[in-house]
Motif scaffolding. Structure first.
Motif, short mmCIF file in Angstrom:
data_model
loop_
_atom_site.label_atom_id
_atom_site.label_comp_id
_atom_site.label_asym_id
_atom_site.label_seq_id
_atom_site.Cartn_x
_atom_site.Cartn_y
_atom_site.Cartn_z
N MET A 20 0.82 -1.22 0.00
CA MET A 20 0.00 0.00 0.00
C MET A 20 0.85 1.26 0.00
SD MET A 20 -3.14 -0.37 -0.48
CE MET A 20 -3.63 1.34 -0.18
N SER A 21 1.98 1.21 0.70
CA SER A 21 2.79 2.43 0.78
C SER A 21 3.32 2.82 -0.60
CB SER A 21 3.88 2.25 1.84
OG SER A 21 5.12 2.31 1.27
N ARG A 22 3.74 1.84 -1.39
CA ARG A 22 4.20 2.14 -2.77
C ARG A 22 3.01 2.54 -3.65
NH1 ARG A 22 7.37 -2.63 -1.23
NH2 ARG A 22 9.44 -1.85 -0.73
N PHE A 23 1.88 1.85 -3.47
CA PHE A 23 0.67 2.16 -4.24
C PHE A 23 0.27 3.62 -4.00
CE2 PHE A 23 -4.03 2.42 -4.12
CZ PHE A 23 -4.33 2.04 -5.41
N ASN A 24 0.33 4.05 -2.74
CA ASN A 24 -0.07 5.43 -2.40
C ASN A 24 0.84 6.45 -3.10
OD1 ASN A 24 -2.21 4.70 -0.83
ND2 ASN A 24 -1.06 4.68 1.08
N ILE A 25 2.15 6.17 -3.10
CA ILE A 25 3.07 7.12 -3.74
C ILE A 25 2.76 7.21 -5.24
CG2 ILE A 25 5.51 7.62 -4.30
CD1 ILE A 25 6.23 6.10 -1.69
N ALA A 26 2.62 6.04 -5.87
CA ALA A 26 2.38 6.03 -7.32
C ALA A 26 1.04 6.68 -7.64
CB ALA A 26 2.42 4.59 -7.84
N ALA A 27 0.02 6.41 -6.81
CA ALA A 27 -1.31 6.99 -7.05
C ALA A 27 -1.23 8.52 -6.97
CB ALA A 27 -2.31 6.46 -6.02
N GLU A 28 -0.43 9.02 -6.04
CA GLU A 28 -0.30 10.47 -5.91
C GLU A 28 0.41 11.07 -7.13
OE1 GLU A 28 0.71 11.63 -1.92
OE2 GLU A 28 1.44 13.56 -2.69
N GLY A 31 -1.91 11.25 -9.85
CA GLY A 31 -3.11 12.05 -9.60
C GLY A 31 -4.37 11.21 -9.73
N LEU A 32 -4.32 9.99 -9.22
CA LEU A 32 -5.45 9.05 -9.34
C LEU A 32 -6.68 9.61 -8.60
CD1 LEU A 32 -5.78 6.13 -10.50
CD2 LEU A 32 -5.44 5.30 -8.17
N ASP A 33 -7.84 9.54 -9.25
CA ASP A 33 -9.04 10.08 -8.58
C ASP A 33 -9.48 9.16 -7.44
OD1 ASP A 33 -11.52 8.31 -9.59
OD2 ASP A 33 -9.98 8.44 -11.13
N GLU A 34 -10.30 9.72 -6.54
CA GLU A 34 -10.63 9.02 -5.31
C GLU A 34 -11.41 7.73 -5.56
OE1 GLU A 34 -12.40 11.61 -2.43
OE2 GLU A 34 -12.76 9.95 -1.04
N GLN A 396 12.31 7.68 -15.73
CA GLN A 396 12.96 8.90 -16.21
C GLN A 396 11.93 10.03 -16.29
OE1 GLN A 396 16.52 8.76 -17.49
NE2 GLN A 396 16.25 7.06 -16.08
N LYS A 397 10.77 9.69 -16.83
CA LYS A 397 9.74 10.73 -17.06
C LYS A 397 9.29 11.35 -15.73
CE LYS A 397 5.01 11.28 -18.71
NZ LYS A 397 3.85 10.62 -19.28
N TYR A 398 9.03 10.49 -14.73
CA TYR A 398 8.50 11.02 -13.46
C TYR A 398 9.59 11.26 -12.42
CZ TYR A 398 3.88 9.75 -15.25
OH TYR A 398 2.74 9.65 -16.01
N ASN A 399 10.84 10.96 -12.80
CA ASN A 399 11.98 11.11 -11.89
C ASN A 399 11.75 10.36 -10.58
OD1 ASN A 399 14.47 11.98 -11.10
ND2 ASN A 399 13.72 13.94 -10.26
N VAL A 400 11.39 9.08 -10.72
CA VAL A 400 11.14 8.23 -9.54
C VAL A 400 11.96 6.95 -9.69
CG1 VAL A 400 8.79 9.08 -9.08
CG2 VAL A 400 9.13 7.17 -10.69
N ALA A 406 7.26 1.25 -11.81
CA ALA A 406 6.50 0.04 -12.17
C ALA A 406 5.07 0.13 -11.66
CB ALA A 406 7.19 -1.20 -11.59
N TYR A 407 4.89 0.64 -10.44
CA TYR A 407 3.52 0.83 -9.92
C TYR A 407 2.76 1.85 -10.78
CZ TYR A 407 3.92 -1.83 -5.51
OH TYR A 407 4.03 -2.83 -4.58
N ILE A 408 3.47 2.90 -11.21
CA ILE A 408 2.80 3.93 -12.03
C ILE A 408 2.30 3.31 -13.34
CG2 ILE A 408 3.27 5.99 -13.45
CD1 ILE A 408 5.01 7.04 -11.14
N VAL A 409 3.17 2.55 -13.99
CA VAL A 409 2.79 1.90 -15.26
C VAL A 409 1.57 1.00 -15.02
CG1 VAL A 409 3.55 0.15 -16.94
CG2 VAL A 409 5.10 2.01 -16.29
N ALA A 410 1.63 0.22 -13.93
CA ALA A 410 0.57 -0.75 -13.66
C ALA A 410 -0.74 -0.07 -13.30
CB ALA A 410 1.01 -1.67 -12.52
N ILE A 411 -0.69 0.88 -12.37
CA ILE A 411 -1.92 1.52 -11.90
C ILE A 411 -2.57 2.29 -13.05
CG2 ILE A 411 -2.85 3.27 -10.31
CD1 ILE A 411 -0.63 2.37 -8.32
N ASP A 412 -1.73 2.95 -13.85
CA ASP A 412 -2.24 3.71 -15.00
C ASP A 412 -3.06 2.79 -15.92
OD1 ASP A 412 -2.51 6.07 -16.41
OD2 ASP A 412 -0.82 5.60 -17.73
N LYS A 413 -2.49 1.61 -16.19
CA LYS A 413 -3.15 0.67 -17.12
C LYS A 413 -4.48 0.17 -16.52
CE LYS A 413 -3.22 -3.15 -19.81
NZ LYS A 413 -3.34 -3.25 -21.17
#
Ligand SMILES: NC(=O)C1=CN([C@@H]2O[C@H](COP(=O)(O)OP(=O)(O)OC[C@H]3O[C@@H](n4cnc5c(N)ncnc54)[C@H](OP(=O)(O)O)[C@@H]3O)[C@@H](O)[C@H]2O)C=CC1
Ligand SMILES: O=C(O)CCC(=O)C(=O)O
Length: 424
Positions: A20-28, A31-34, A396-400, A406-413
């Motif tokens: 969850m802690s990684r999920f929260n960072i990537a969601a932020e 800008g994932l909606d509630e 590189q794009k998000y400087n993370v 990896a979480y960003i790619v996954a959650i986005d999809k």
């Protein structure tokens, strides 16, 4: 023998919190909606079963088993079954969520699930394990299904258990249903290349990361924790690429050789000694707690969760961590790893070769047609390399760091698919 009892659960870090802690960072960052955040953060379904099994001494023992479906947004849920004495519900919840993110990272049409049974397969006879596996399958016959939820091997299980599962499920349906489970023996519709797929994917992602870091595999050293399906195959394939494997370990202890361990020899020894390295003479015994902090270029945790924590992260000397295991790094260690400039190929990318070839197995079962080993390996390698590049580009794009990328790619999809499906 150096067997250590698992730490009591209250003393262990909670893998679901780590997820969850990684999920929260990537969601932020995204800008994932509630609404979508709330849908994705909790598992869709959690099933707990009590499984009575007649043991060899005639007594009935009741085992507790779990199946957690985290998400079915991308497709039927997919994920292994773990047999371990210390498996617990929050661990299975985390493992199920990691399956959702993993399938999304490699872009295969599955949601995520995981199962577990509290048991110690090393102390049980084959007959007891078979009765347990069949009873678990029959208790979950309504949950499993080739279009619903498709199990596979994880720690403590392999092709043998998947064969029993397929057979028992097929009996409840009155016809043979190959595609209900992957990781089966070849004669039962298993895929060529599935056994070694996770270790192969670990090697492919390690090579991709070494390339980015300008490391020459033939001048690099590695230590690998866990010498089961993932660890042993990763060790063998890394060694074939020229990496010198100085340290390996399993529950019996850790083994070190300054000149490099002959991995073929260690695998042969393990296979001849009930699956364990205990007594292996090709290396010196070392303190297992020092394996991951030893002086090597690459470490590959390929056993259990939370082995890289705030207790040992300061001492890590490697430049690269490739996570063969699910959840080997506690979220509390992330910042220190980043400050030290260590590259991590995170679990949901590094060990995704297994589910990728499981997907190929399911596709072959549904086509009723077998692929050659070359075809399986070539396609899996392509997917692993493309996924690595996708995650690297997001980092590189998000400087993370790679993990958050990896979480960003996954959650986005998953979030985008949720939107297109129009909610649930
Ligand atoms: N199998 C697969 O396809 C996939 C597995 N994974 C993950 O990879 C990891 C390993 O799974 P897998 O290889 O299948 O499991 P296996 O059961 O085949 O092997 C596990 C290995 O880890 C060792 N081990 C267990 N606890 C410890 C410990 N505390 N210290 C050192 N070694 C330990 C075991 O030792 P011993 O044999 O002595 O008990 C064994 O060598 C898990 O996190 C799993 O979720 C991820 C993706 C796919
Ligand atoms: O092969 C699969 O379907 C899942 C393997 C698994 O459990 C994992 O990737 O953690």
């Amino acid at each position: 023998m150096l067997y250590k009892e698992p730490a009591p659960i209250k003393d262990r870090e909670n893998p679901f919190e780590s997820m969850m802690s990684r999920f929260n960072i990537a969601a932020e960052v995204l800008g994932l909606d509630e609404e979508t955040y709330n849908v994705l953060k909790s598992p869709t379904r959690q099933v707990i079963v009590n499984i009575p099994v007649t043991m060899d001494d005639g007594k009935v023992r009741v085992f507790e088993g779990y199946r957690v479906i985290h998400s079915t947004i991308l497709g039927p849920s997919k994920g292994g079954i773990r047999y371990a004495p210390d498996v617990f519900l929050d661990e299975v919840k985390a493992l199920a969520a990691w399956m959702t993110w993993k399938c999304a990272v490699v872009d295969i049409p599955y949601g995520g699930a995981k199962g577990g049974i509290i048991c110690d397969p090393f102390t049980m006879s084959a007959g007891e394990i078979e009765r347990l596996t069949r009873a678990y399958t029959s208790a979950l016959a309504d949950t499993f299904g080739p279009d619903q939820d498709i199990p596979a091997p994880d720690m403590g299980t392999g092709p043998r258990e998947m064969a029993w599962l397929m057979d028992e499920y097929s009996k409840t349906k009155g016809s043979t249903v190959h595609a209900v489970v992957t990781g089966k023996p070849l004669v039962l519709g298993g895929s060529l290349g599935r056994v070694e797929a996770t270790g192969r994917g670990v090697m492919v992602s390690a090579m991709a990361a070494m390339d980015k870091l300008g490391m020459d595999p033939s001048k690099s050293t590695a230590a690998i924790q866990g010498f089961g399906n993932v660890g042993a195959w990763a060790a063998k394939l890394m060694a074939e690429r020229g990496v010198k494997i100085l340290g390996i370990s399993d529950v019996s202890g850790a083994y070190w050789n300054d000149n490099g361990i002959d991995i073929e020899d260690a695998i042969e020894y393990k296979n001849a000694h009930n699956g364990r390295l205990e007594g292996y003479k090709g290396a010196e015994l070392m303190d297992p707690d020092e394996l991951l902090t030893s002086k090597v270029d690459v470490i590959i945790p390929a056993a259990v969760e939370d082995v890289i924590t705030i207790k040992n992260v300061d001492k890590i000397q490697a430049r690269l961590i490739v996570e063969g295991a699910n959840g080997p790094t506690s979220y509390k260690a992330d910042n220190i790893i980043n400050e030290k400039g260590i590259m991590v190929v995170p679990d949901i990318l590094a060990n995704s070769g297994g589910v990728t070839v499981s997907y190929f197995e399911w596709v072959q079962n549904r086509m009723g047609f077998k692929w050659t080993l070359d075809r399986v390996n070539e396609r899996a390698e392509r997917i692993m390399n493309e996924s690595f590049e996708r995650v690297y580009a997001a980092s590189q794009k998000y400087n993370v760091p790679m993990r958050i990328a990896a979480y960003i790619v996954a959650i986005d999809k998953v979030a985008m698919t949720y939107k297109y499906r129009g909610g649930f």
